[in-house]
Design a protein around this motif. Structure first.
Motif, PDB file in Angstrom:
ATOM      1  N   ALA A 151       0.833  -1.204   0.000  1.00 47.26           N
ATOM      2  CA  ALA A 151       0.000   0.000   0.000  1.00 47.26           C
ATOM      3  C   ALA A 151       0.867   1.255   0.000  1.00 47.26           C
ATOM      4  O   ALA A 151       0.396   2.353   0.292  1.00 47.26           O
ATOM      5  CB  ALA A 151      -0.928  -0.013   1.212  1.00 47.26           C
ATOM      6  N   ALA A 152       2.170   1.075  -0.290  1.00 52.25           N
ATOM      7  CA  ALA A 152       3.084   2.231  -0.263  1.00 52.25           C
ATOM      8  C   ALA A 152       2.669   3.254  -1.313  1.00 52.25           C
ATOM      9  O   ALA A 152       2.325   2.901  -2.436  1.00 52.25           O
ATOM     10  CB  ALA A 152       4.509   1.759  -0.521  1.00 52.25           C
ATOM     11  N   ILE A 153       2.733   4.523  -0.902  1.00 52.04           N
ATOM     12  CA  ILE A 153       2.237   5.591  -1.787  1.00 52.04           C
ATOM     13  C   ILE A 153       3.352   6.583  -2.149  1.00 52.04           C
ATOM     14  O   ILE A 153       4.378   6.658  -1.482  1.00 52.04           O
ATOM     15  CB  ILE A 153       1.085   6.375  -1.105  1.00 52.04           C
ATOM     16  CG1 ILE A 153       1.552   6.880   0.281  1.00 52.04           C
ATOM     17  CG2 ILE A 153      -0.172   5.530  -0.981  1.00 52.04           C
ATOM     18  CD1 ILE A 153       0.709   8.007   0.827  1.00 52.04           C
ATOM     19  N   PHE A 154       3.109   7.339  -3.216  1.00 54.89           N
ATOM     20  CA  PHE A 154       4.000   8.443  -3.558  1.00 54.89           C
ATOM     21  C   PHE A 154       3.586   9.623  -2.693  1.00 54.89           C
ATOM     22  O   PHE A 154       2.477  10.119  -2.809  1.00 54.89           O
ATOM     23  CB  PHE A 154       3.863   8.801  -5.036  1.00 54.89           C
ATOM     24  CG  PHE A 154       4.402   7.744  -5.948  1.00 54.89           C
ATOM     25  CD1 PHE A 154       5.749   7.739  -6.301  1.00 54.89           C
ATOM     26  CD2 PHE A 154       3.579   6.733  -6.441  1.00 54.89           C
ATOM     27  CE1 PHE A 154       6.256   6.756  -7.134  1.00 54.89           C
ATOM     28  CE2 PHE A 154       4.083   5.745  -7.277  1.00 54.89           C
ATOM     29  CZ  PHE A 154       5.425   5.754  -7.623  1.00 54.89           C
ATOM     30  N   LYS A 155       4.463  10.046  -1.835  1.00 53.80           N
ATOM     31  CA  LYS A 155       4.083  11.118  -0.915  1.00 53.80           C
ATOM     32  C   LYS A 155       4.345  12.483  -1.544  1.00 53.80           C
ATOM     33  O   LYS A 155       5.370  12.678  -2.207  1.00 53.80           O
ATOM     34  CB  LYS A 155       4.871  10.992   0.397  1.00 53.80           C
ATOM     35  CG  LYS A 155       4.460   9.778   1.226  1.00 53.80           C
ATOM     36  CD  LYS A 155       5.096   9.844   2.609  1.00 53.80           C
ATOM     37  CE  LYS A 155       4.631   8.663   3.463  1.00 53.80           C
ATOM     38  NZ  LYS A 155       5.299   8.644   4.776  1.00 53.80           N
TER      39      LYS A 155
ATOM     40  N   SER B 271      10.408   7.037   4.031  1.00 52.83           N
ATOM     41  CA  SER B 271       9.624   7.219   5.240  1.00 52.83           C
ATOM     42  C   SER B 271       8.548   6.138   5.284  1.00 52.83           C
ATOM     43  O   SER B 271       8.321   5.416   4.311  1.00 52.83           O
ATOM     44  CB  SER B 271       9.003   8.616   5.263  1.00 52.83           C
ATOM     45  OG  SER B 271       8.090   8.752   4.195  1.00 52.83           O
ATOM     46  N   ASN B 272       7.897   6.059   6.425  1.00 51.07           N
ATOM     47  CA  ASN B 272       6.906   5.013   6.633  1.00 51.07           C
ATOM     48  C   ASN B 272       5.825   5.021   5.555  1.00 51.07           C
ATOM     49  O   ASN B 272       5.218   6.039   5.291  1.00 51.07           O
ATOM     50  CB  ASN B 272       6.263   5.251   8.011  1.00 51.07           C
ATOM     51  CG  ASN B 272       5.901   3.931   8.642  1.00 51.07           C
ATOM     52  OD1 ASN B 272       5.531   2.987   7.940  1.00 51.07           O
ATOM     53  ND2 ASN B 272       6.006   3.864   9.950  1.00 51.07           N
ATOM     54  N   GLY B 273       5.644   3.879   4.898  1.00 49.69           N
ATOM     55  CA  GLY B 273       4.564   3.751   3.922  1.00 49.69           C
ATOM     56  C   GLY B 273       4.809   4.427   2.587  1.00 49.69           C
ATOM     57  O   GLY B 273       3.890   4.536   1.768  1.00 49.69           O
ATOM     58  N   ALA B 274       6.039   4.887   2.349  1.00 49.45           N
ATOM     59  CA  ALA B 274       6.315   5.632   1.118  1.00 49.45           C
ATOM     60  C   ALA B 274       6.807   4.727  -0.001  1.00 49.45           C
ATOM     61  O   ALA B 274       7.363   3.659   0.229  1.00 49.45           O
ATOM     62  CB  ALA B 274       7.342   6.714   1.388  1.00 49.45           C
TER      63      ALA B 274
ATOM     64  N   GLY C  89       9.668   1.398   7.049  1.00 49.03           N
ATOM     65  CA  GLY C  89       8.693   0.323   7.196  1.00 49.03           C
ATOM     66  C   GLY C  89       7.553   0.507   6.226  1.00 49.03           C
ATOM     67  O   GLY C  89       7.218   1.634   5.865  1.00 49.03           O
ATOM     68  N   ALA C  90       6.986  -0.613   5.788  1.00 55.82           N
ATOM     69  CA  ALA C  90       5.848  -0.628   4.855  1.00 55.82           C
ATOM     70  C   ALA C  90       6.131   0.210   3.602  1.00 55.82           C
ATOM     71  O   ALA C  90       5.219   0.729   2.980  1.00 55.82           O
ATOM     72  CB  ALA C  90       4.573  -0.147   5.552  1.00 55.82           C
ATOM     73  N   SER C  91       7.407   0.342   3.258  1.00 60.51           N
ATOM     74  CA  SER C  91       7.755   1.135   2.073  1.00 60.51           C
ATOM     75  C   SER C  91       8.042   0.219   0.887  1.00 60.51           C
ATOM     76  O   SER C  91       8.166  -1.000   1.040  1.00 60.51           O
ATOM     77  CB  SER C  91       8.972   2.000   2.375  1.00 60.51           C
ATOM     78  OG  SER C  91      10.097   1.185   2.627  1.00 60.51           O
ATOM     79  N   LEU C  92       8.105   0.845  -0.266  1.00 59.19           N
ATOM     80  CA  LEU C  92       8.446   0.082  -1.472  1.00 59.19           C
ATOM     81  C   LEU C  92       9.400   0.918  -2.307  1.00 59.19           C
ATOM     82  O   LEU C  92       9.210   2.115  -2.494  1.00 59.19           O
ATOM     83  CB  LEU C  92       7.179  -0.235  -2.280  1.00 59.19           C
ATOM     84  CG  LEU C  92       7.383  -1.086  -3.551  1.00 59.19           C
ATOM     85  CD1 LEU C  92       6.175  -1.986  -3.793  1.00 59.19           C
ATOM     86  CD2 LEU C  92       7.674  -0.250  -4.793  1.00 59.19           C
ATOM     87  N   THR C  93      10.471   0.279  -2.760  1.00 60.33           N
ATOM     88  CA  THR C  93      11.420   1.015  -3.575  1.00 60.33           C
ATOM     89  C   THR C  93      11.985   0.153  -4.703  1.00 60.33           C
ATOM     90  O   THR C  93      12.061  -1.074  -4.568  1.00 60.33           O
ATOM     91  CB  THR C  93      12.585   1.558  -2.706  1.00 60.33           C
ATOM     92  OG1 THR C  93      13.422   2.381  -3.517  1.00 60.33           O
ATOM     93  CG2 THR C  93      13.411   0.442  -2.103  1.00 60.33           C
TER      94      THR C  93
ATOM     95  N   GLN D 194      17.487  -2.901   6.293  1.00 55.85           N
ATOM     96  CA  GLN D 194      16.326  -2.131   6.708  1.00 55.85           C
ATOM     97  C   GLN D 194      15.242  -2.970   7.370  1.00 55.85           C
ATOM     98  O   GLN D 194      15.367  -4.176   7.491  1.00 55.85           O
ATOM     99  CB  GLN D 194      15.759  -1.368   5.530  1.00 55.85           C
ATOM    100  CG  GLN D 194      15.795  -2.150   4.234  1.00 55.85           C
ATOM    101  CD  GLN D 194      15.464  -1.278   3.036  1.00 55.85           C
ATOM    102  OE1 GLN D 194      15.076  -0.138   3.187  1.00 55.85           O
ATOM    103  NE2 GLN D 194      15.588  -1.835   1.858  1.00 55.85           N
ATOM    104  N   ALA D 195      14.188  -2.269   7.767  1.00 55.50           N
ATOM    105  CA  ALA D 195      13.089  -2.922   8.478  1.00 55.50           C
ATOM    106  C   ALA D 195      12.486  -4.041   7.632  1.00 55.50           C
ATOM    107  O   ALA D 195      12.525  -4.016   6.406  1.00 55.50           O
ATOM    108  CB  ALA D 195      12.021  -1.896   8.833  1.00 55.50           C
ATOM    109  N   ALA D 196      11.919  -5.016   8.325  1.00 57.95           N
ATOM    110  CA  ALA D 196      11.517  -6.255   7.666  1.00 57.95           C
ATOM    111  C   ALA D 196      10.291  -6.118   6.770  1.00 57.95           C
ATOM    112  O   ALA D 196      10.084  -6.917   5.868  1.00 57.95           O
ATOM    113  CB  ALA D 196      11.260  -7.327   8.711  1.00 57.95           C
ATOM    114  N   ASP D 197       9.458  -5.090   7.006  1.00 55.21           N
ATOM    115  CA  ASP D 197       8.227  -5.050   6.209  1.00 55.21           C
ATOM    116  C   ASP D 197       8.357  -4.147   4.979  1.00 55.21           C
ATOM    117  O   ASP D 197       7.374  -3.621   4.470  1.00 55.21           O
ATOM    118  CB  ASP D 197       7.023  -4.651   7.081  1.00 55.21           C
ATOM    119  CG  ASP D 197       7.222  -3.305   7.759  1.00 55.21           C
ATOM    120  OD1 ASP D 197       8.371  -2.820   7.764  1.00 55.21           O
ATOM    121  OD2 ASP D 197       6.244  -2.747   8.274  1.00 55.21           O
ATOM    122  N   ASN D 198       9.585  -3.986   4.504  1.00 53.42           N
ATOM    123  CA  ASN D 198       9.801  -3.232   3.271  1.00 53.42           C
ATOM    124  C   ASN D 198       9.810  -4.140   2.066  1.00 53.42           C
ATOM    125  O   ASN D 198      10.090  -5.329   2.171  1.00 53.42           O
ATOM    126  CB  ASN D 198      11.157  -2.521   3.318  1.00 53.42           C
ATOM    127  CG  ASN D 198      11.153  -1.373   4.298  1.00 53.42           C
ATOM    128  OD1 ASN D 198      10.336  -0.472   4.178  1.00 53.42           O
ATOM    129  ND2 ASN D 198      12.043  -1.428   5.267  1.00 53.42           N
TER     130      ASN D 198
END
Lengths: 284, 407
Positions: free
Chosen positions: B55-59, B149-152, B178-182, B204-208
């Protein structure tokens, strides 16, 4: 009834004494090996080994290849795959053979390997600190700080003529044969064991290197500490003077004597051993 | 086609920044591409569910983030936050330039394997081009920070051109909250007799979800020394491509992965020996604990003309739990006859002799196992040329390692 009990006990005591004629008092024995039979991959190697060592004594074990010299060290230290079939071995009265490998070391047993293993990625210093800490914990002593330990480790390096930089390297990683042996002796100096088994520590060493190793060993001789010096050749015993020399052949001690026996063996070689049939062969 | 990819394409279609033409080719390829499934060889063991579910978004606005400090080192920092370039190093040393470029393509890479390379082509907003002038040695390390950043969601691309006889040290540092996508791709051209000392840290954090790669092209007598260290995450995929394009080039790649929980780490290392007399040495080591999964694919392709090639590939793995999984596959394709090429992949147990040796010194069996497992990867950390980086990363690896052991 009382009488019967008494005679049973007396008989038992007599039997113990008969099996163990050299050792009159068990309390004064550091290592006691009795009728030890051991095998590797179902091949019998030790076939009734008896040996008693008192504190402060240096015993040399000599013998031809395949006699079971290295096996003795491995069995006593508890290496996987070396099965004890019967007999006993005690260190300070404690049953060695029941203990885990590390507990034997903590009880005061030290084996200097013929071929020390290389462990890249584990620094010599870290390894030595962990080992010394474990030893101290077993003795109820407090762990040393890193700074305290570094100091004694540097001193130990000096004693065996190893550059201090070797502490930073991986355990035995890229060490020459002689450096590995000196690293073994350094560990012995740091761990302060009660009984040291030196397994062909002279193999592959030139005279100078052997002298360094022998000096390290001699510096550690004390009335409390005993040594088993396993060697194929007599020359190491010119530097580390043994109190007793034993000839191991086909898994048992076939002759014992003082230091002069080593000289005799040097002159005669081991061929006389093969000339006489062993007991097993006679039984067959 | 996945919904996620449709959204990515829609976003790329909607960008009006004057570079539409440069994006067109990749966009067309992307619209035609088959979304990888389990039947796609390059993604066989790496399902893309984590991407599909992301659910990572473009901030529009990102928080200020700072990269981690490394004791004893001052980097030239090139920092991206959520895919946007936020800082360029001030006072560049002479001979080093950094410029922004509109677009660049991953032209030499198979699109099927690099569906995310194409995504990166069309979504990387700021493409930085780093150039080292001929014969210049840059001593200070350049660090490329990919901070999320978180969710980005963020996509970065850096191109590095090291001219003949020059040298550069680069650290690629990914830090996702966390919860990011790259997707993050770097392309290096190492000129004749030039050298690159390279690091890629993905700790990095595990939920990336992190997908990316490094593309190294080596010209004559160029030299590459690369260390990649990664933890797993929901999905961590790195593709390295080493192209020997000039004779007598030398490449060394060390990689370490350390996986815990349900993490996934996938390293695809491809080496192309296109010309004679080049050498490659790859040492890849991993530890997988809990119910994690490691995927390694090491391909070495020695072309017909690439005589006198020396290539070695070694992948060793330790499994720390029954539920952990390792899929390793070395692939050698050799079309030249006068080459020396060795490869090996093992799922190892701890060396019994070493274990016994440590125990005979009074070290408990469990602690000896710990020391040996850590030593197994520490050996590669020891080989990192910049000691400050080794000293920085060693305790991080050790910490994670002891956490894994506790479970």
């Amino acid at each position: 009834m009382k009488q019967a009990n008494f005679s049973k006990l007396a008989l038992k005591a007599l039997l113990v004494r008969l099996r163990n004629p050299l050792n009159m008092s068990n309390e004064n024995t550091l290592l006691s090996i009795k009728d030890l039979h051991a095998s590797v991959e179902e091949k019998n190697i030790l076939k009734g080994l008896n040996l008693d060592i008192k504190p402060g004594e240096v015993h040399a074990i000599m013998g031809p290849n395949g006699a079971g010299k290295s096996t003795t060290g491995y069995v006593l230290s508890g290496r996987d795959g070396y099965e004890v079939d019967s007999g006993s071995a005690t260190l300070d009265g404690e049953d060695l053979l029941e203990m885990e490998v590390e507990d034997r070391a903590r009880a005061g047993l030290f084996l200097a390997f013929q071929y020390p293993v290389e462990i890249p990625g584990v620094s010599n210093l870290e390894f030595l600190k962990v080992a010394v800490d474990a030893q101290r914990e077993a003795r109820g002593e407090e762990a040393l700080t890193s700074a305290e330990f570094l100091k004694i480790a540097k001193e130990a390096c000096k004693q065996v003529n190893l550059p201090v930089s070797f502490l930073k390297r991986g355990v035995n990683e890229g060490f020459s044969g002689g450096e590995k042996k000196r690293n073994e002796i350094m560990q012995m100096i740091l761990l302060q064991p009660k009984l040291c088994i030196l397994d062909e520590t002279d193999s592959g060493l030139d005279i100078d290197a052997m002298q360094v190793v022998a000096n390290g060993v001699n510096s550690q001789r004390s009335p409390e500490r005993s040594f088993i010096v396993v060697t194929h050749y007599q020359r190491l015993l010119d530097y580390i003077k043994p109190d007793f020399v034993h000839v191991l052949a086909d898994g048992k001690i076939v002759k014992s004597g003082d230091a002069s026996l080593a000289k005799e063996l040097e002159a005669q070689g081991y061929s006389w051993l093969q000339a006489e049939p062993t007991e097993d062969e006679l039984e067959d | 086609m996945s919904e996620w990819l449709q959204q990515a394409i829609a976003r790329a279609d909607s960008i009006q920044d004057g570079f539409e033409d440069q994006r067109a080719t990749s966009l067309a390829l992307l619209k035609d591409i088959k979304w990888p499934t389990r039947k796609t060889e390059a993604w066989k063991y790496t399902p893309l569910r984590a991407v599909e579910r992301s659910a990572a978004i473009f901030k529009e606005e990102s928080p200020e983030l700072e990269p981690v400090a490394v004791e004893g080192l001052e980097f030239l920092e090139l920092t991206f936050v959520d895919g946007q370039l936020v800082s360029l190093p001030e006072d560049l040393p002479e001979g080093l330039t950094i410029e922004m470029q509109e677009s660049s393509l991953f032209a030499e890479i198979k699109p099927e394997r690099h569906v995310f390379g194409l995504v990166n082509d069309v979504l990387a907003a700021d493409v930085a081009v780093v150039t080292v002038a001929e014969g210049v040695a840059i001593e200070q390390l350049l660090r490329i920070n990919n901070l999320l950043s978180n969710g980005a969601q963020g996509h970065i691309r850096v191109i590095v051109d090291i001219k003949a006889g020059a040298s550069l040290k680069v650290v690629e540092n990914a830090e996702g909250q966390g919860a990011s996508l790259t997707t993050a791709y770097t392309e290096y051209q190492i000129g004749a007799e030039a050298t690159l000392e390279h690091y890629r840290f993905a700790l990095q954090a595990a939920d990336n979800v992190a997908i990316g790669g490094c593309h190294f092209k080596l010209l004559e007598s160029a030299s590459l020394n690369s260390s990649i260290i990664g933890f797993g995450s929901d999905l961590q995929r790195i593709d390295t491509d080493i192209i020997h394009a000039g004779e007598k080039a030398d490449a060394k790649l060390n990689a370490i992965y350390l996986l815990d929980g349900k993490e996934l780490f996938d390293l695809h290392a491809n080496v192309e020996h296109a010309v004679p007399n080049c050498t490659t040495e790859e040492n890849i080591r991993g530890i997988a604990g809990d119910s994690s999964r490691a995927v390694f694919n090491g391909r070495i392709h020695i072309h017909r003309d690439a005589q006198k090639t020396l290539a070695e590939l070694n992948n060793r793995n330790l499994l720390m739990s029954d539920k952990a999984e390792i899929n390793t596959k070395p692939e050698l394709e050799i079309y030249a006859d006068d080459v020396r090429c060795a490869h090996g992949a093992t799922i190892a147990e701890i060396d019994k002799k070493a274990l016994y040796y440590l125990q005979t010194r009074g070290v408990s069996r469990s602690q000896a196992q710990l020391m040996l497992s850590f030593g197994f990867i520490n050996e590669l950390i020891d080989q990192m040329p910049t000691a400050e980086l080794a000293e920085w990363v060693r305790p991080i690896i050790r910490d994670r390692f002891s956490q894994m052991e506790v479970k």
